[in-house]
Every structure is written in C-alpha cells, then in structure tokens.
Scaffold this motif. Structure first.
Motif, PDB file in Angstrom:
ATOM      1  N   ALA A  76     -19.662  -6.366  -5.116  1.00  0.00           N
ATOM      2  CA  ALA A  76     -19.620  -5.587  -6.153  1.00  0.00           C
ATOM      3  C   ALA A  76     -19.013  -3.771  -5.235  1.00  0.00           C
ATOM      4  CB  ALA A  76     -20.646  -5.170  -6.954  1.00  0.00           C
ATOM      5  N   VAL A  77     -20.071  -3.678  -4.498  1.00  0.00           N
ATOM      6  CA  VAL A  77     -19.896  -2.559  -3.922  1.00  0.00           C
ATOM      7  C   VAL A  77     -18.312  -2.346  -3.655  1.00  0.00           C
ATOM      8  CG1 VAL A  77     -20.545  -0.646  -2.010  1.00  0.00           C
ATOM      9  CG2 VAL A  77     -22.226  -2.468  -3.721  1.00  0.00           C
ATOM     10  N   ARG A  78     -17.747  -2.995  -2.649  1.00  0.00           N
ATOM     11  CA  ARG A  78     -16.126  -3.286  -2.559  1.00  0.00           C
ATOM     12  C   ARG A  78     -15.931  -2.499  -3.396  1.00  0.00           C
ATOM     13  NH1 ARG A  78     -13.776  -7.962   1.112  1.00  0.00           N
ATOM     14  NH2 ARG A  78     -13.469  -8.927  -0.963  1.00  0.00           N
ATOM     15  N   ARG A  79     -15.531  -3.239  -4.509  1.00  0.00           N
ATOM     16  CA  ARG A  79     -14.861  -4.132  -5.454  1.00  0.00           C
ATOM     17  C   ARG A  79     -14.685  -2.099  -6.471  1.00  0.00           C
ATOM     18  NH1 ARG A  79     -11.311  -6.850  -7.793  1.00  0.00           N
ATOM     19  NH2 ARG A  79     -12.630  -8.761  -7.126  1.00  0.00           N
ATOM     20  N   VAL A  80     -15.611  -1.398  -6.225  1.00  0.00           N
ATOM     21  CA  VAL A  80     -15.226  -0.113  -6.813  1.00  0.00           C
ATOM     22  C   VAL A  80     -14.999   0.482  -6.086  1.00  0.00           C
ATOM     23  CG1 VAL A  80     -17.349  -1.112  -8.524  1.00  0.00           C
ATOM     24  CG2 VAL A  80     -17.801  -0.076  -6.901  1.00  0.00           C
ATOM     25  N   THR A  81     -14.957   1.294  -4.492  1.00  0.00           N
ATOM     26  CA  THR A  81     -14.567   1.323  -3.836  1.00  0.00           C
ATOM     27  C   THR A  81     -14.017   1.176  -2.444  1.00  0.00           C
ATOM     28  OG1 THR A  81     -16.483   0.483  -1.684  1.00  0.00           O
ATOM     29  CG2 THR A  81     -17.994   2.171  -3.626  1.00  0.00           C
ATOM     30  N   GLN A  82     -13.730   0.358  -2.720  1.00  0.00           N
ATOM     31  CA  GLN A  82     -11.835   0.213  -2.271  1.00  0.00           C
ATOM     32  C   GLN A  82     -11.292  -0.411  -2.703  1.00  0.00           C
ATOM     33  OE1 GLN A  82     -14.542  -2.167   1.330  1.00  0.00           O
ATOM     34  NE2 GLN A  82     -13.274  -0.882   2.851  1.00  0.00           N
ATOM     35  N   GLU A  83     -11.321  -1.430  -3.735  1.00  0.00           N
ATOM     36  CA  GLU A  83     -10.349  -1.875  -4.036  1.00  0.00           C
ATOM     37  C   GLU A  83      -9.933  -1.728  -5.418  1.00  0.00           C
ATOM     38  OE1 GLU A  83     -11.041  -6.184  -4.546  1.00  0.00           O
ATOM     39  OE2 GLU A  83     -10.964  -5.903  -2.328  1.00  0.00           O
ATOM     40  N   ASN A  84     -10.999  -1.076  -6.548  1.00  0.00           N
ATOM     41  CA  ASN A  84     -10.773  -0.116  -7.958  1.00  0.00           C
ATOM     42  C   ASN A  84      -9.821   1.117  -6.845  1.00  0.00           C
ATOM     43  OD1 ASN A  84     -10.834   0.490  -9.950  1.00  0.00           O
ATOM     44  ND2 ASN A  84     -12.137   0.843 -10.839  1.00  0.00           N
ATOM     45  N   THR A  85      -8.602   1.447  -8.366  1.00  0.00           N
ATOM     46  CA  THR A  85      -7.686   2.065  -8.183  1.00  0.00           C
ATOM     47  C   THR A  85      -8.670   3.531  -7.950  1.00  0.00           C
ATOM     48  OG1 THR A  85      -6.855   1.718 -10.696  1.00  0.00           O
ATOM     49  CG2 THR A  85      -5.473   1.324  -8.915  1.00  0.00           C
ATOM     50  N   GLY A  86      -9.296   3.615  -9.550  1.00  0.00           N
ATOM     51  CA  GLY A  86     -10.204   4.368  -9.608  1.00  0.00           C
ATOM     52  C   GLY A  86     -12.028   4.898  -8.554  1.00  0.00           C
ATOM     53  N   LYS A  87     -11.283   4.518  -7.783  1.00  0.00           N
ATOM     54  CA  LYS A  87     -12.540   5.649  -6.798  1.00  0.00           C
ATOM     55  C   LYS A  87     -12.593   6.007  -6.672  1.00  0.00           C
ATOM     56  CE  LYS A  87      -9.515   3.928  -2.776  1.00  0.00           C
ATOM     57  NZ  LYS A  87      -9.265   3.006  -1.687  1.00  0.00           N
ATOM     58  N   LYS A  88     -11.215   6.855  -6.607  1.00  0.00           N
ATOM     59  CA  LYS A  88     -11.629   8.550  -6.561  1.00  0.00           C
ATOM     60  C   LYS A  88     -12.120   9.311  -7.395  1.00  0.00           C
ATOM     61  CE  LYS A  88      -8.431   8.280  -2.302  1.00  0.00           C
ATOM     62  NZ  LYS A  88      -6.904   9.084  -1.933  1.00  0.00           N
ATOM     63  N   THR A  89     -12.432   8.824  -8.727  1.00  0.00           N
ATOM     64  CA  THR A  89     -12.688   9.662 -10.136  1.00  0.00           C
ATOM     65  C   THR A  89     -14.396   9.161 -10.129  1.00  0.00           C
ATOM     66  OG1 THR A  89     -10.839   8.765 -11.058  1.00  0.00           O
ATOM     67  CG2 THR A  89     -12.563   9.996 -12.709  1.00  0.00           C
ATOM     68  N   ALA A  90     -14.814  10.885 -10.252  1.00  0.00           N
ATOM     69  CA  ALA A  90     -16.265  11.006  -9.778  1.00  0.00           C
ATOM     70  C   ALA A  90     -17.215  10.847 -11.627  1.00  0.00           C
ATOM     71  CB  ALA A  90     -16.587  12.007  -9.185  1.00  0.00           C
ATOM     72  N   ASN A 550      -7.073 -13.142  -9.149  1.00  0.00           N
ATOM     73  CA  ASN A 550      -6.421 -12.304 -10.735  1.00  0.00           C
ATOM     74  C   ASN A 550      -7.893 -10.827 -10.509  1.00  0.00           C
ATOM     75  OD1 ASN A 550      -5.535 -12.132 -13.431  1.00  0.00           O
ATOM     76  ND2 ASN A 550      -7.400 -11.213 -13.799  1.00  0.00           N
ATOM     77  N   GLY A 551      -6.764  -9.526 -10.240  1.00  0.00           N
ATOM     78  CA  GLY A 551      -7.839  -8.553 -10.100  1.00  0.00           C
ATOM     79  C   GLY A 551      -7.539  -8.343  -8.705  1.00  0.00           C
ATOM     80  N   ASP A 552      -7.226  -9.005  -7.592  1.00  0.00           N
ATOM     81  CA  ASP A 552      -7.219  -8.014  -6.165  1.00  0.00           C
ATOM     82  C   ASP A 552      -5.889  -7.676  -6.462  1.00  0.00           C
ATOM     83  OD1 ASP A 552      -9.520 -10.042  -5.396  1.00  0.00           O
ATOM     84  OD2 ASP A 552      -8.756 -11.764  -4.616  1.00  0.00           O
ATOM     85  N   LEU A 553      -6.597  -6.545  -5.040  1.00  0.00           N
ATOM     86  CA  LEU A 553      -4.939  -6.087  -4.597  1.00  0.00           C
ATOM     87  C   LEU A 553      -4.330  -5.766  -4.200  1.00  0.00           C
ATOM     88  CD1 LEU A 553      -6.571  -1.891  -5.339  1.00  0.00           C
ATOM     89  CD2 LEU A 553      -4.926  -3.482  -6.630  1.00  0.00           C
ATOM     90  N   ILE A 554      -3.159  -6.852  -4.083  1.00  0.00           N
ATOM     91  CA  ILE A 554      -2.818  -7.053  -2.844  1.00  0.00           C
ATOM     92  C   ILE A 554      -1.221  -6.037  -2.685  1.00  0.00           C
ATOM     93  CG2 ILE A 554      -0.689  -9.459  -2.250  1.00  0.00           C
ATOM     94  CD1 ILE A 554      -1.986 -10.186  -4.590  1.00  0.00           C
ATOM     95  N   GLU A 555      -1.789  -6.066  -1.275  1.00  0.00           N
ATOM     96  CA  GLU A 555      -0.962  -5.013   0.073  1.00  0.00           C
ATOM     97  C   GLU A 555       0.316  -5.862   0.568  1.00  0.00           C
ATOM     98  OE1 GLU A 555      -2.588  -2.091   1.049  1.00  0.00           O
ATOM     99  OE2 GLU A 555      -3.216  -0.858  -0.556  1.00  0.00           O
ATOM    100  N   LEU A 556       1.691  -5.482   0.871  1.00  0.00           N
ATOM    101  CA  LEU A 556       2.889  -6.337   1.615  1.00  0.00           C
ATOM    102  C   LEU A 556       2.074  -5.245   3.720  1.00  0.00           C
ATOM    103  CD1 LEU A 556       5.158  -7.029   2.333  1.00  0.00           C
ATOM    104  CD2 LEU A 556       6.197  -5.121   2.134  1.00  0.00           C
ATOM    105  N   ASP A 557       2.299  -5.762   4.249  1.00  0.00           N
ATOM    106  CA  ASP A 557       1.836  -5.466   5.463  1.00  0.00           C
ATOM    107  C   ASP A 557       3.292  -5.627   7.014  1.00  0.00           C
ATOM    108  OD1 ASP A 557      -0.137  -4.648   8.071  1.00  0.00           O
ATOM    109  OD2 ASP A 557       0.084  -6.657   8.268  1.00  0.00           O
ATOM    110  N   HIS A 558       2.697  -5.271   7.267  1.00  0.00           N
ATOM    111  CA  HIS A 558       4.017  -5.928   8.467  1.00  0.00           C
ATOM    112  C   HIS A 558       3.663  -6.559   8.929  1.00  0.00           C
ATOM    113  CE1 HIS A 558       6.328  -2.897   6.286  1.00  0.00           C
ATOM    114  NE2 HIS A 558       7.450  -2.556   7.482  1.00  0.00           N
ATOM    115  N   ILE A 559       4.162  -7.569  10.176  1.00  0.00           N
ATOM    116  CA  ILE A 559       3.378  -8.787  11.031  1.00  0.00           C
ATOM    117  C   ILE A 559       3.227  -7.666  12.193  1.00  0.00           C
ATOM    118  CG2 ILE A 559       2.868 -10.624  11.907  1.00  0.00           C
ATOM    119  CD1 ILE A 559       4.511 -12.371   9.697  1.00  0.00           C
TER     120      ILE A 559
END
Length: 615
Positions: A76-90, A550-559
């Motif tokens: 739950a903490v990882r969801r709101v502090t690392q994955e959520n796009t609003g993590k920089k909104t106080a 559903n809801g996971d933030l997927i990012e493209l990475d260079h191997i």
C-alpha cells in the motif's frame, strides 16, 4: 485466526531475524516484492471466492488478516509513494515524495482508527469547459491507509458488482461499455434514455452508503471518519456532511458501491412489464429482463428498449431509486432519443463517453440479416463532434504555442496527443474522421511555417518542412541526411481494430491469468510496441516475474543500457513495473554513467572526470 506476518517473520524482507538492526533504507530495498505480491493476491483471490459463495464469515476473517499483514502495508505504501502519479502532491500536512526511510516508518505507523486529517481542496479545470472541479487531496498517511482498505474491500465487491458496470473497475474500460451498447442494439433499433447523475461524488448520502457497505465495525468506523473528515480550502475548514472526496484512493470504489443495484432494480422492474407475444400470451420473465439493456460507466448510464413507454417508466423508477442515496438526475444531460429515427425533433442516436452511437437506414444489398429477415439499418459508432472539436482545438493550441520553437520540439509534443486520441477511437468507424482531422492539421502546420518565414511562399515552406517518406509526399518531418528523421504521426495511419468486450462475470481476482494476460496485450489505449512486448513476455514483468495487473505503471526499459552501447531496437526492449525499472537502473550501472555524462567541466578538470569514472 491465521497468524499475521510481521517485519521479523515475513517473506517481505530478506533480513528476517535482524530486521530491527538493518538500516531502514536497506530494509526497504531488500523487500522481496515478488513474493509479497503473490501472498497478497492469494488472500484477495480467497476473499473474492468467499464473496462469490456468500460466505460472509470467511470474507471478514480474510479481510482482517490482509489489513494486519505487514506485507500488504508495504504494498500500500509503495502504491501511493512510488507508483501513483500524484506522489508529489501533498495533503494538509505538506508531506510528499517520501524517501525509503520515511516509507518504512510509514509502514510501521499504519493502523485503522477513527482519527483522520482533513483533505486539502484543489480546484482543477474540467476538460473543454470553463467550470472547475474540486479535488480533495488526503495526506500521504491517509492515502496509504485507503490503499490498504481498498485491497481488502475491492475483491469482495468485485464478486458482487453487476455485469454492465464498467467505470473505475479493474479490467474494464470505456470500450467495454461501448461494446455492450453495440451488442444491445445491433439487431434492433431502440429508444434510449441517456442520463447523467448530478454531482454524484459530492452528494452521496453517508448513512445510506455505510449501510450498503455492510462491513465489520473497524473498517466502518474508518470509512466514516474519512467521509466526515472535512475539507481545508486555503485556511478555512469546511465540514463534509455528504459526498465522497474526489482525489482519494478509495473514493471511486465507494461511488461504485453507492450506485450498485441500479441494474438489478431495472431487471426486477422488467418482471412487471406488460409484454406479449404475437399470439397474445405474456413473455417469460427471462425474456422481459433480456429486452431491457442497462449500461453504466461511473455516473453516466443508458437504458435501452424498443418501447418508449417502458423507457419512460424506467426513468421515473431510477429517479426515485437515486433519492435513497441522496442523488438525482441532471436535467441538462438527460435526454430521450431513438437510435434510428428522429424523436421529438431530436436527431437519431446519442453520445456516450466521447462516442456517437447511431443507426443508419440501408438498402437490401448493404443490410444485415437476422433469421433470414433484412434489418434495414446499420449500427455505426464514431467519435462525436465534441471530441473532434476538442482534439483539433488542442492540436491548434500546441502549434500556436510553438511558433518560436524548433520543428523537432513541436513534433515531440504533438505525437503523444495524436497517438492517444487515435488509439482511444481506433475500435470504431473512425477512418474518415481521422483523414479529415489530418487534413486540417496539415493546413495548420503550413500556416505555422508561413508565420515563421514571412518572406517565403507556401511552396518553399512545404519543401522545407514536409518530406517524402514511403511514397507519401505529405510527411511532416525533419530533414536529416543519413539519420532517421523525427516525423509527425498521422491520424490516418492508425489501424481500426475490433475490440472484444470483457466477459460479464470476469474479474482479475478470479485467478484466470491466461485470459487477463491476453486482454492486456491487445488493449486499444496501449501502444503497438507495448502490446507486442506484452504478448512476447506473456503479460509478465521480466524483472520480478509477476503478471501486470490493472493500475500497474508499465515502463519501457533498455535491456542493455544506452550508456553501455545499447540501441533503440525491439530486441533490446523490455517492459517492467515502474518500481522494478527503478531497481534495475540502480543496479545496472546506467544511472551512474548518465549522471557523469551530464556533468560539464572545463578541460583543466579532466582529472576530476577520470576520478568520477573510477568511482
């Protein structure tokens, strides 16, 4: 009651016996997220299955186990502090962007209680309107606690929700709602009630919602505290006697719970309809229920039936049903229409979620058949006029704002807008509209070039900014010899692909990983590259090995990182979770080299650069 996991005995941390002695920053980075995800999902799947068989005692026991789980708190903490796009909104406490040490402290502090902080009100613009929408931003602590409670409540309600409810639910989207409407009218023309609930999130009755939630006292007290927390607008505190705050993690789920039951109520009403067969006998209850179609996406819904009096009766019934939740229909957005013919000087068809749904009369050679009989019409769904105007207005605004910037910058800012809009409408009849908007965009780009070079003519501007690529002379691209040019995406290049609606009773919590992995690889709002990689990876993250949810933030990475010679090639791409991407970048050496390459020092300080590289 099963024993809950703690920081000492959980699989979440590799240093189990020495958890208290380990540095918090190392403790957070050493959490085994793959095992944590598996453990929590197993609990959620058990909650879902228990709710399906109406085993209330098992549901409550498993929910209590999940809420006390240290592993679930970490997620739950990882969801709101690392994955959520609003993590920089106080929130009102000003806390945002937590460090690993602060995340571990937050995990150990999470506990359900009736004391919460008020939300911070933020006003945002409504897209395409002059109005503003209020958002209530909870504190980071409350967001993490809401994410934890949502983990426990969502599987229970996913087993109860109605099949034609599509908004704010995992594994369901706008395209599923449009697909349900198409299936309902493709063989019959019908009257439609297109309705919208007035200020749904702001007017939900708290007592009626808590009664419908019907959960054990600990969660009930916590949800009640969030609903009654109040709102800070500037330096003033306003009480909240009704509604759920838009901006909270759990608010969409609470809104769906409040509106749950509308479809079942309409189906029960259908049992009382006077509907007869040609021989004068009454239809069976099953056939009466099938004749009425109800589709809801969040607070927008439509009711479809071939008899106008039945549609009007449903409208009156729904208006009375909503009063029990403190809600009402919005008159300005509620209308009656017909899918094929003109009704009360209203044009045929209706708009829903940015699409226009309408039926057109056709001849016998272009008409479909049902049981050997000609339909006499075709059902065609297209982007509605408002969506087209808003999209072109956005493109024109970006072009005007980039009058003094380079062509490359303009293309990079336009491409995401064009790609996202076209992908959204790529499942319906949109090809002619794509071509029309592209022609308008070309003329706007030519005017952009003429304003930049006032002494040159239109032909000179065309030769400078438009290139011939693949036999197409009207490609807006940079002219770079020997390199791949930066080119603007064309609307008309988007392929129209038919969308397959989700199964009525399907849910990500049912454990059918093959079905959901296949669906995620073919979603219309997903890039072709992303869809291809998802199919290649079987819907799994190659770093942690877990399936994307559903809801996971997927990012493209260079191997192979670009700083180590990796290229922008399909064979060098992989899809990772955002947190997995951060972990890989931290350990593969690419982050260190990228930071060094950004440091610009004079020639006299060459020895400093050598020292940084050796470090």
């Amino acid at each position: 009651m099963p024993k809950t996991d703690s920081p000492k005995n959980t699989v979440g941390c590799k240093t189990e016996n020495n958890a208290k002695k380990v540095n918090p920053i190392q403790q957070w980075n050493q959490i085994d997220w793959k095992n944590a995800e598996k453990r929590v999902f197993k609990l959620q799947k058990r909650i879902y299955k228990a709710s399906r068989r109406d085993d209330v005692l098992a549901v409550r026991r498993l929910q209590k186990t999940l809420i006390k789980s240290w592993t679930a708190k970490c997620l739950a903490v990882r969801r709101v502090t690392q994955e959520n796009t609003g993590k920089k909104t106080a929130g009102v406490d000003g806390v945002k962007s937590l460090s690993p040490v602060a995340r571990m402290k937050l995990v150990n502090k999470l506990k359900l209680s009736s004391k919460v902080s008020p939300t911070r009100r933020v006003w945002i613009d409504k897209p395409g309107k002059d109005e503003k929408r209020p958002l209530g931003i909870p504190t980071m602590y409350d967001r993490a606690l809401q994410a934890l409670v949502k983990m426990a409540l969502e599987p229970e309600w996913e087993a109860k929700f109605e099949p034609n409810s599509y908004g704010f639910r995992p594994g369901r989207s706008c395209h599923d709602a449009i697909g349900a409407i198409f299936l309902a009218i493709k063989q019959k023309s019908k009257y439609v009630l297109d309705a919208d609930i007035a200020k749904c999130f702001d007017r939900i009755n708290h007592e009626a919602l808590l009664k419908k939630l019907n959960t054990f006292p600990t969660i009930r007290r916590q949800v009640r505290a969030w609903l009654k927390a109040g709102v800070m607008d500037g330096k003033r505190l306003f009480p909240t006697s009704e509604g759920t705050p838009q901006g909270g993690v759990i608010s969409p789920l609470l809104a769906n719970i409040a509106l749950h039951g509308m479809e079942n109520a309409i189906k029960e009403l259908a049992d009382t309809f006077d509907m007869k067969r040609p021989d004068g006998t009454q239809l069976a209850k099953r056939d009466k229920r099938k004749s009425v179609n109800f589709v809801r996406y969040a607070d927008d819904f439509v009711i479809l039936h071939e008899d106008l009096t039945i549609v009007k009766r449903c409208q009156e019934f729904i208006a009375n049903w909503l009063k029990g939740m403190g809600l009402e229909l919005k008159p300005s957005k509620t209308r009656l229409a017909h899918t094929l013919e003109e009704y009360l000087e209203e044009k045929p068809g209706f708009d829903f979620l940015g699409f226009n749904v309408r039926q057109y009369p056709t001849g016998k050679y272009t008409s479909g058949r049902v049981k050997g009989k000609l339909l006499g019409f075709k059902t065609i769904i297209t982007p509605n006029k408002d969506s087209q105007k808003k999209h072109y207005k956005k493109i024109a605004g970006i072009i005007e704002q980039h009058q003094g910037l380079s062509q490359t910058t303009l293309i990079k800012n336009l491409n995401p807008i064009i790609r996202g809009w076209c992908n959204y409408f790529s499942t319906v009849v949109s090809q002619k509209i794509f071509e029309r908007i592209w022609h308008l965009t070309v003329w706007k780009l030519i005017k952009w070039g003429i304003k930049r070079h006032r002494n040159k003519g239109r032909k000179w501007v065309y030769l400078k900014y438009f290139q011939t690529i693949g036999g197409d002379n009207w490609t807006f691209a940079t002219c770079t010899e020997g390199k791949n040019p930066t080119r603007l995406l064309k609307h008309s290049e988007t392929k129209i692909i038919r969308y397959v609606k989700v199964k009525d009773d399907a849910s990500p919590y049912n454990g059918d990983t093959i079905y959901w992995s296949t669906r995620r690889g073919t979603h219309p709002e997903m890039l072709k590259r992303t869809a291809s990689l998802l199919k290649k990876q079987n819907g799994k993250c190659l770093h942690c090995g877990l399936s994307f949810k559903n809801g996971d933030l997927i990012e493209l990475d260079h191997i192979i990182p670009k700083s180590k010679g990796g290229r922008n090639e399909y064979n060098n791409y992989q899809l990772l979770h955002r947190h997995c991407h951060d972990e890989k970048t931290r350990t593969d050496g690419s982050l260190h080299r990228d930071l060094i390459s950004q440091i610009k020092l004079p020639r006299n300080y060459k020895w400093v650069q050598d020292m940084l590289v050796t470090c």
